[in-house]
Design a protein around this motif. Structure first.
Motif, mmCIF file in Angstrom:
data_model
loop_
_atom_site.group_PDB
_atom_site.id
_atom_site.type_symbol
_atom_site.label_atom_id
_atom_site.label_comp_id
_atom_site.label_asym_id
_atom_site.label_seq_id
_atom_site.Cartn_x
_atom_site.Cartn_y
_atom_site.Cartn_z
ATOM 1 N N VAL A 1 -4.471 -9.300 -0.538
ATOM 2 C CA VAL A 1 -5.480 -8.436 -1.162
ATOM 3 C C VAL A 1 -6.613 -9.288 -1.723
ATOM 4 C CG1 VAL A 1 -3.828 -6.633 -1.770
ATOM 5 C CG2 VAL A 1 -4.326 -8.427 -3.424
ATOM 6 N N GLN B 1 0.819 -1.204 0.000
ATOM 7 C CA GLN B 1 0.000 0.000 0.000
ATOM 8 C C GLN B 1 0.855 1.257 0.000
ATOM 9 O OE1 GLN B 1 -3.053 0.136 2.943
ATOM 10 N NE2 GLN B 1 -3.964 -1.820 2.348
ATOM 11 N N GLU C 1 -9.431 -5.007 -4.394
ATOM 12 C CA GLU C 1 -8.214 -4.219 -4.215
ATOM 13 C C GLU C 1 -7.252 -4.470 -5.371
ATOM 14 O OE1 GLU C 1 -4.811 -3.184 -0.846
ATOM 15 O OE2 GLU C 1 -6.397 -4.636 -0.416
#
Length: 763
Positions: free
Chosen positions: A200, A164, A204
């Motif tokens: 994820v 991220q 995402e």
């Protein structure tokens, strides 16, 4: 509304522990959260204020209240709000972090850095403040210091979520316009995911593929971008699919966007927003009948605050400008001075059959006078007032992409400007990128990605760049920055090309025109001074080769076909009546109507009925939908004479018709928008095609249709005729354009330019 990305907001709203509150306070807070989630900032703010009135120590409500101020674009109030929040709750991590974001957006970099530092000191184990500081340092040109904080953010995030950190850095860099370095960060994010694919879910992963595709498209890697968007289509959440459709639409992938939104409706059949987004997409792609049907389904599930706006858009796109104007004015009145509906109403007024040129001008003055309140004084600028020195010119536009008229007309000018005399900085405010965007980037001295910037940020950068003349290329079209110009961001401001008439916006000093669209005596219709080009306001010099059509004797012997390739909003009741009169006067003639709307059976039927009401049989009409630009240009082979609409004349379409050998019957109206056709035909030496009245229009069309041999001769040599005319000499046009820029600058240096006068109070 500011453009603070949602991704910058931490997961936890505040640092305080959970505390008991009264039921009334909890209800007000929850109501505020519901409004906030739906993007209704004013009622959310009111609800949070109600909660805080009863419980001033409710920290989450205090933070959310400040967030509302940020989202409403009230920057000074938001700064004051953060100061109050952090004085009351000095350990609020999110408050310090978001105060830093606001300071960065406003260009107060030292305060931003201090806010991020306080956030890091409060929660050293969190990564958001460190990453935000890394972003700020990159923005300031400190790559080494930025790299240190980037690394520390990765360490704080840990192996589970450091994809991220890379992903957010990619977003930050893309927002700044640094697509190549955004790709580096995005590749790092995807590499981490390969090592930990379980971290994820499908949505995402789809979001990451969308960002990757956006980066590829910005870099001109179209095939890679399309593949990334295709991989993103595996997403299932409503928010993910809506964003994918929006991105696809931006990159002219209309069919793909609608396919995604139809799948979204299938997956979420009970969602009013799923139906709403499909309806909006259908309206934007000119499928009006289905758009209204899908809108009705959304409204059956829940009230739709945007329904009136969509109905106004549909009315305008189906030729009912007066209904669109009425609805947009109602919305503007409801929403107040900050509403974009003022610009939508202004645009609609240009199409109206019912308003006089003076009424259109008065409407613009009235609706936009407020934009000049508390504007920056002209005397505050310190630019060197040497009249003949090289000029720093800024362009503000969202429209440098394929097929957009601004792009078509400006690209050849950018290629020919004398860079020793004029240095150009592009402030790009758009969201669509393609090869034409890349081409424009190469043709200017400086390119600034300003899409996500608020007016304060953009004005500060314009001053830092030392811009002498700031040109608006949008007017009241979408993604415009009229409020920036109203507050004055440069010593000389002008509007050109993007809007066919006066903007009505205070502090836009000049409008670029010519002596036909803005003849001597028409100055009262403009809030700007007029800088008149010597030939025609637009010069059509396409950089794509459109082979000239081979007009032979058979063209003079076939049934005569009139034609219009103008968008449906221009086909007003007056225009339909006028064209019907032409068809009656020329027995056996036909009318070919081509527009994006005519892929919609509902639009075809509606206009067939309108012509039938004027006595024109359906078999005399041919309707065609959209094709690619090259294919569209070739379709002019099927048209003998083009008919110009009124009051909103064809612009690009008229010049394209002439370029392909099709002369145009035009009517000279009373203002810029209704005199463009007269400008083009006069510049082409074809003033005998310019009518002064409806009766004259019908007479000219019939006379030109009768002499088929003369018409054939004109068509065979029309492009050569244009190329010999000064108005089609792009090199001379560019020198003339530089001349009007110099004229504007001399006026400023000579002290003849003044601040906008305050609006007169109504009696």
């Amino acid at each position: 509304m500011t453009n603070t990305p949602a991704a910058e907001l931490p997961d936890t709203p505040a640092s305080s522990a959970v505390r008991e509150v009264s039921q009334a306070v909890a209800d007000a807070f929850n109501q505020g959260n519901a409004h906030f989630k739906a993007g209704r900032w004013a009622p959310a703010r009111a609800a949070y204020e109600a909660a805080l009135k009863d419980d001033p120590q409710m920290e989450p409500a205090a933070l959310q209240w400040v967030r509302c101020l940020v989202m409403q674009g009230d920057h000074q109030a938001a700064r004051d709000g953060f100061a109050l929040l952090l004085k009351t709750f000095p350990s609020n991590y999110s408050g310090w972090l978001e105060a830093g974001h606001l300071c960065r957006q406003l260009g107060v970099h030292q305060q931003a850095m201090a806010s991020y530092s306080r956030a890091m000191a409060l929660m050293p184990a969190r990564y958001e403040a460190r990453l935000s500081l890394a972003r700020l340092l990159e923005d300031q040109g400190q790559p080494e210091a930025a790299a240190v904080e980037y690394h520390r953010a990765l360490s704080a995030a840990g192996a589970q979520i450091n994809h991220q950190v890379h992903w957010r850095m990619a977003k930050f860099r893309l927002e700044r316009g640094d697509a190549s370095r955004a790709l580096e960060a995005m590749r790092q994010a995807l590499l981490v995911l390969r090592l930990r694919p379980e971290t994820v879910d499908v949505n995402e992963r789809a979001e990451m593929q969308m960002d990757l595709g956006d980066i590829f498209m910005r870099l001109g890697m179209t095939e890679d971008g399309h593949r990334a968007f295709e991989r993103a289509s595996a997403g299932t959440s409503e928010a993910t699919l809506v964003r994918l459709a929006d991105l696809s639409f931006r990159y002219n992938l209309w069919q793909e966007a609608q396919a995604v939104l139809r799948r979204n409706v299938e997956l979420h059949p009970d969602s009013d927003t799923a139906h709403w987004n499909l309806a909006h997409s259908l309206a934007e792609s000119w499928n009006m009948q289905e758009a209204l049907e899908v809108l009705a389904k959304a409204e059956a599930i829940a009230p739709q605050p945007g329904a009136k706006s969509m109905r106004a858009s549909v009315a305008g796109r189906t030729g009912d400008a007066d209904t669109a104007l009425r609805l947009y004015k109602e919305l503007a009145d409801e929403e107040g001075h900050g509403s974009k509906m003022h610009s939508s109403a202004a645009m609609s007024s240009l199409y109206s059959d019912q308003l006089s040129p003076q009424q259109v001008a008065d409407l613009h003055r009235e609706m936009f006078a407020h934009l000049g309140h508390n504007a920056r004084a002209l005397s505050s600028f310190k630019n060197d007032k040497t009249p003949e020195r090289p000029l720093r010119v800024g362009l503000v536009s969202a429209d440098f992409h394929h097929q957009h008229p601004v792009n078509i007309f400006m690209q050849p000018v950018l290629a020919r400007l004398d860079h020793r005399a004029v240095e150009v900085t592009m402030y790009f405010t758009g969201v669509s990128y393609d090869q034409q965007t890349q081409l424009a980037k190469r043709r200017v001295a400086r390119w600034v990605e300003a899409t996500t910037w608020n007016d304060s940020q953009l004005a500060r950068r314009i001053e830092e760049d030392g811009i002498d003349i700031l040109l608006d290329l949008s007017g009241h079209t979408s993604m415009q920055r009229m409020s920036l110009f109203g507050q004055r961001a440069a010593p000389v401001q002008a509007t050109f090309l993007g809007y066919p008439g006066s903007t009505g916006v205070p502090n836009i000093d000049w409008l670029v025109a010519d002596a036909v669209v803005a003849p001597v005596g028409s100055e009262g219709l403009f809030t700007e001074q007029l800088a008149r080009l010597p030939n025609s306001v637009f010069c059509f010099a396409p950089e794509t080769d459109y082979p000239y059509l081979d007009y032979v004797q058979a063209h003079a012997e076939r049934p005569l076909t009139f034609g219009s390739f103008n968008n449906v909003p221009k086909l007003t009741p007056h225009t339909v009546k006028l064209w019907a009169a032409v068809l009656k006067e020329v027995p056996g003639s036909r009318l070919l109507l081509k527009a994006p709307s005519f892929k919609d059976d509902g639009a075809v039927e509606a206009f067939a009925q309108r012509f039938q009401a004027e006595g024109i049989a359906r078999e005399r009409l041919e309707f065609r939908g959209p094709v690619g630009l090259t294919e569209m240009m070739a379709e002019y082979a099927d048209v003998d004479i083009a008919l110009d609409p009124v009051p909103y004349n064809g612009g690009t379409t008229t010049l394209q018709a002439l370029w392909m050998g099709v002369p145009v019957v035009v009517k000279a109206g009373g203002n810029f928008v209704s005199r463009m056709g007269a400008s083009f035909m006069t510049a082409a030496g074809l003033s005998d095609w310019v009518a002064q009245s409806d009766a004259d229009y019908v007479r000219i069309a019939a006379a030109m249709a009768r002499d088929r041999q003369a018409l054939l001769g004109l068509k065979q040599g029309l492009r050569e005729r244009l190329q010999a005319a000064p108005a089609w000499n792009i090199d001379q046009y560019t020198r003339d354009f530089e001349g009007v820029l110099r004229q504007m600058w001399r006026g400023y240096c000579g002290g003849t330019q003044t601040d906008a006068a305050p609006p007169k109070k109504k009696a």
